[in-house]
Design an enzyme around this catalytic site. Structure first.
Site, PDB file in Angstrom:
ATOM      1  N   ASN A  99      48.316  41.653  38.350  1.00 29.23           N
ATOM      2  CA  ASN A  99      47.591  40.498  38.870  1.00 29.23           C
ATOM      3  C   ASN A  99      48.598  39.369  39.031  1.00 29.23           C
ATOM      4  O   ASN A  99      48.878  38.631  38.098  1.00 29.23           O
ATOM      5  CB  ASN A  99      46.474  40.111  37.892  1.00 29.23           C
ATOM      6  N   LEU A 145      38.069  28.930  36.046  1.00 36.62           N
ATOM      7  CA  LEU A 145      38.966  27.774  36.028  1.00 36.62           C
ATOM      8  C   LEU A 145      40.351  28.199  35.554  1.00 36.62           C
ATOM      9  O   LEU A 145      40.608  28.310  34.353  1.00 36.62           O
ATOM     10  CB  LEU A 145      38.402  26.674  35.108  1.00 36.62           C
ATOM     11  N   GLY A 146      41.207  28.487  36.512  1.00 39.04           N
ATOM     12  CA  GLY A 146      42.602  28.813  36.215  1.00 39.04           C
ATOM     13  C   GLY A 146      43.485  27.887  37.013  1.00 39.04           C
ATOM     14  O   GLY A 146      43.028  26.824  37.466  1.00 39.04           O
ATOM     15  N   ARG A 195      46.015  43.303  42.537  1.00 40.50           N
ATOM     16  CA  ARG A 195      45.068  42.308  43.023  1.00 40.50           C
ATOM     17  C   ARG A 195      45.673  41.662  44.266  1.00 40.50           C
ATOM     18  O   ARG A 195      46.801  41.180  44.234  1.00 40.50           O
ATOM     19  CB  ARG A 195      44.851  41.248  41.947  1.00 40.50           C
ATOM     20  N   ARG A 199      46.403  22.306  44.087  1.00 46.33           N
ATOM     21  CA  ARG A 199      45.657  22.222  45.353  1.00 46.33           C
ATOM     22  C   ARG A 199      44.593  21.137  45.297  1.00 46.33           C
ATOM     23  O   ARG A 199      43.938  20.957  44.266  1.00 46.33           O
ATOM     24  CB  ARG A 199      44.984  23.562  45.659  1.00 46.33           C
ATOM     25  N   GLU A 248      39.593  41.179  35.182  1.00 45.17           N
ATOM     26  CA  GLU A 248      39.878  41.671  36.529  1.00 45.17           C
ATOM     27  C   GLU A 248      40.671  42.968  36.462  1.00 45.17           C
ATOM     28  O   GLU A 248      40.545  43.829  37.322  1.00 45.17           O
ATOM     29  CB  GLU A 248      40.699  40.626  37.298  1.00 45.17           C
ATOM     30  N   HIS A 257      38.762  35.164  44.138  1.00 42.68           N
ATOM     31  CA  HIS A 257      38.513  35.514  42.729  1.00 42.68           C
ATOM     32  C   HIS A 257      37.291  36.434  42.626  1.00 42.68           C
ATOM     33  O   HIS A 257      36.611  36.458  41.595  1.00 42.68           O
ATOM     34  CB  HIS A 257      38.237  34.271  41.855  1.00 42.68           C
TER      35      HIS A 257
HETATM   36  P1  ADP Z   1      46.263  31.701  37.647  1.00 45.48           P
HETATM   37  O1  ADP Z   1      45.945  33.169  37.427  1.00 45.48           O
HETATM   38  O2  ADP Z   1      45.577  31.095  38.803  1.00 45.48           O
HETATM   39  O3  ADP Z   1      47.730  31.372  37.589  1.00 45.48           O
HETATM   40  P2  ADP Z   1      45.214  31.401  34.949  1.00 45.48           P
HETATM   41  O4  ADP Z   1      43.814  31.860  34.914  1.00 45.48           O
HETATM   42  O5  ADP Z   1      46.255  32.285  34.349  1.00 45.48           O
HETATM   43  O6  ADP Z   1      45.626  30.932  36.401  1.00 45.48           O
HETATM   44  O7  ADP Z   1      45.264  29.994  34.225  1.00 45.48           O
HETATM   45  C1  ADP Z   1      46.475  29.348  34.009  1.00 45.48           C
HETATM   46  C2  ADP Z   1      46.166  27.950  33.512  1.00 45.48           C
HETATM   47  O8  ADP Z   1      45.367  28.002  32.324  1.00 45.48           O
HETATM   48  C3  ADP Z   1      47.417  27.185  33.097  1.00 45.48           C
HETATM   49  O9  ADP Z   1      47.989  26.526  34.197  1.00 45.48           O
HETATM   50  C4  ADP Z   1      46.852  26.206  32.100  1.00 45.48           C
HETATM   51  O10 ADP Z   1      46.480  25.018  32.789  1.00 45.48           O
HETATM   52  C5  ADP Z   1      45.596  26.841  31.569  1.00 45.48           C
HETATM   53  N1  ADP Z   1      45.686  27.173  30.151  1.00 45.48           N
HETATM   54  C6  ADP Z   1      46.191  28.277  29.576  1.00 45.48           C
HETATM   55  N2  ADP Z   1      46.112  28.212  28.216  1.00 45.48           N
HETATM   56  C7  ADP Z   1      45.538  27.026  27.930  1.00 45.48           C
HETATM   57  C8  ADP Z   1      45.183  26.339  26.722  1.00 45.48           C
HETATM   58  N3  ADP Z   1      45.394  26.877  25.529  1.00 45.48           N
HETATM   59  N4  ADP Z   1      44.597  25.119  26.835  1.00 45.48           N
HETATM   60  C9  ADP Z   1      44.383  24.561  28.035  1.00 45.48           C
HETATM   61  N5  ADP Z   1      44.691  25.146  29.210  1.00 45.48           N
HETATM   62  C10 ADP Z   1      45.267  26.354  29.168  1.00 45.48           C
END
Ligand code: ADP
Length: 396
Positions: A7, A208-209, A90, A240, A384, A179
């Site tokens: 992924n 929320l990532g 993915r 974004r 996923e 997603h």
């Molecule tokens: P993507 O797959 O789109 O890169 P993710 O689902 O892996 O995103 O999420 C990554 C984001 O999660 C990081 O940029 C961070 O902002 C947030 N994150 C990860 N761990 C923590 C935490 N312990 N507390 C707050 N935010 C977190």
């Protein structure tokens, strides 16, 4: 068969090696901060998490570190790459070319590349992951699982834009959503975990990532989602912009002397919480720390992010004429009690009450609403990888 699931996101790469018969995870891990500095977290089944800082200028180094870890003499879980029967990737955007998962061929890669314009942050990263894997694992079948598939059940009123109809007919301009693998898995698992009958349910999934999207799911089928033709629409994200007045594009182009590509670069890579925080960080751990230390831009970024999520939840309650359950998932949704609390502070009118203690938990299925809350709210980690492994095995 062992399936390696990749992924490959814009700044992170999650992987799992899954035994498809037992659906057991033999090893899993995460490469983080790719292109920033880089770290690998690797965990073999039943073993300790091993975290090491490693320079990862690109995704190719990241995948090489993953393979090294999986085949390591001491901590690896397979003797050689021969024990990996297939790789499931993915892939973010299938456009109108792919309505389901496919075995990857050169033609498929070309078609994915043709969708690069539609997902400028993600499709190229996905392709880099595919190419690096093919280079390092020649002869192993690979499958692409598209993020757009789950949202195909949206009604026309949800996917059409207020644009000339010909743009939809001639250029396929419409909402696709992304997603999808996550929204599908989490909505089903959330219903199970929260004791809601999926066939008689209204569920909102907040993924929320670094990329963030939200979906409204009625009886297990997606009826609306926040991302659009591309993953740029909807929530404020790591870098974004999400929704904004489209006229801002012309205004900023003139002020900053930018062409359309320059403006798009700003909206994709320099906006979101990163831009609002004056380039402090796109990572919510950094933003929370800074907010707690009184940084007003970090505070603004957190507030804008959470307010937008809350407004989308409100609009989906209207779209579905109600809601039974809300699930928070992905990096921020699973880990940040602060973000969840800030979002839920807007939703008292729905009769939601939060269990403050439970909301401090992270990274596992947790009911965070109280027993008397009118709407059930939970943290539901996305999977996923398992969903992709199932699709992969079905095709190879
Ligand atoms: P993507 O797959 O789109 O890169 P993710 O689902 O892996 O995103 O999420 C990554 C984001 O999660 C990081 O940029 C961070 O902002 C947030 N994150 C990860 N761990 C923590 C935490 N312990 N507390 C707050 N935010 C977190």
């Amino acid at each position: 068969m062992n399936v390696l699931v990749i992924n490959c996101g814009s700044s992170s790469l999650k992987f799992q090696l899954i035994n498809s018969e037992s659906e057991e995870v033999l090893a899993k891990g995460l490469c983080e901060r790719i292109g920033i500095d880089g770290s690998l977290t690797y965990q073999p089944e039943g073993g300790e998490k091993i975290k090491s800082d490693k320079a990862m200028p690109t995704h190719t180094e990241a995948i090489q570190f993953v393979i090294d870890a999986l085949t390591d003499e001491k901590t690896g879980v397979v003797k050689s790459l021969d024990e990996i029967g297939a790789v499931g990737h993915r892939v973010v955007h299938g456009g109108e070319k792919f309505a389901s998962s496919v075995v990857i061929t050169d033609e498929v890669k070309t078609a994915i590349e043709e969708c690069n314009d539609l997902a400028p942050l993600h499709n190229p990263a996905n392709l880099i992951g595919i190419n690096a894997c093919q280079e390092l694992m020649p002869g192993t079948p690979m499958v692409a699982v598209f993020d757009t598939a789950f949202h195909q059940t949206m009604p026309k009123k949800a996917y059409l834009y207020g644009l000339p109809y010909e743009y939809y007919e001639n250029y396929a301009v419409r909402r696709y959503g992304f997603h999808g693998t996550s929204h599908s898995f989490v909505s089903k698992h959330a219903a199970e975990f929260m004791g809601v009958d999926i066939n008689d349910s209204k569920i909102i999934v907040a993924h929320l990532g670094n990329g963030a999207s939200i979906s409204a799911v009625v009886n297990g089928k997606c009826v609306d989602t926040s991302m659009g033709l591309t993953p740029l629409e909807g929530l404020v994200m790591g870098t974004r912009s999400g929704d904004m007045d489209p006229a801002i594009m012309e205004y900023i182009a003139k002020k900053e002397n930018l062409d359309i590509a320059g403006v798009m670069n700003v909206l994709n890579k320099k906006s979101g919480v990163f831009g609002i925080s004056k380039n402090l960080s796109s990572d919510f751990r950094d933003l929370e720390d800074a907010m707690n230390n009184g940084n007003p831009y970090a505070e603004a970024a957190m507030e804008v992010f959470c307010y937008r999520v809350a407004k989308y939840i409100g609009s989906y309650v209207a779209a579905m004429n109600g809601v039974d359950a809300i699930a928070f998932t992905a990096g921020i949704g699973e880990n940040s009690g602060t973000v969840r609390k800030m979002v839920l502070s807007y939703l008292g009118y729905l009769g939601i009450t939060v269990d403050e203690e439970a909301n401090k938990g992270r990274g596992e299925d947790i009911m965070i609403s109280t027993a008397d809350s009118k709407v059930k709210v939970a943290v539901v980690p996305t999977n996923e990888e398992l969903a992709i492994a199932r699709e992969t095995v079905a095709l190879v």
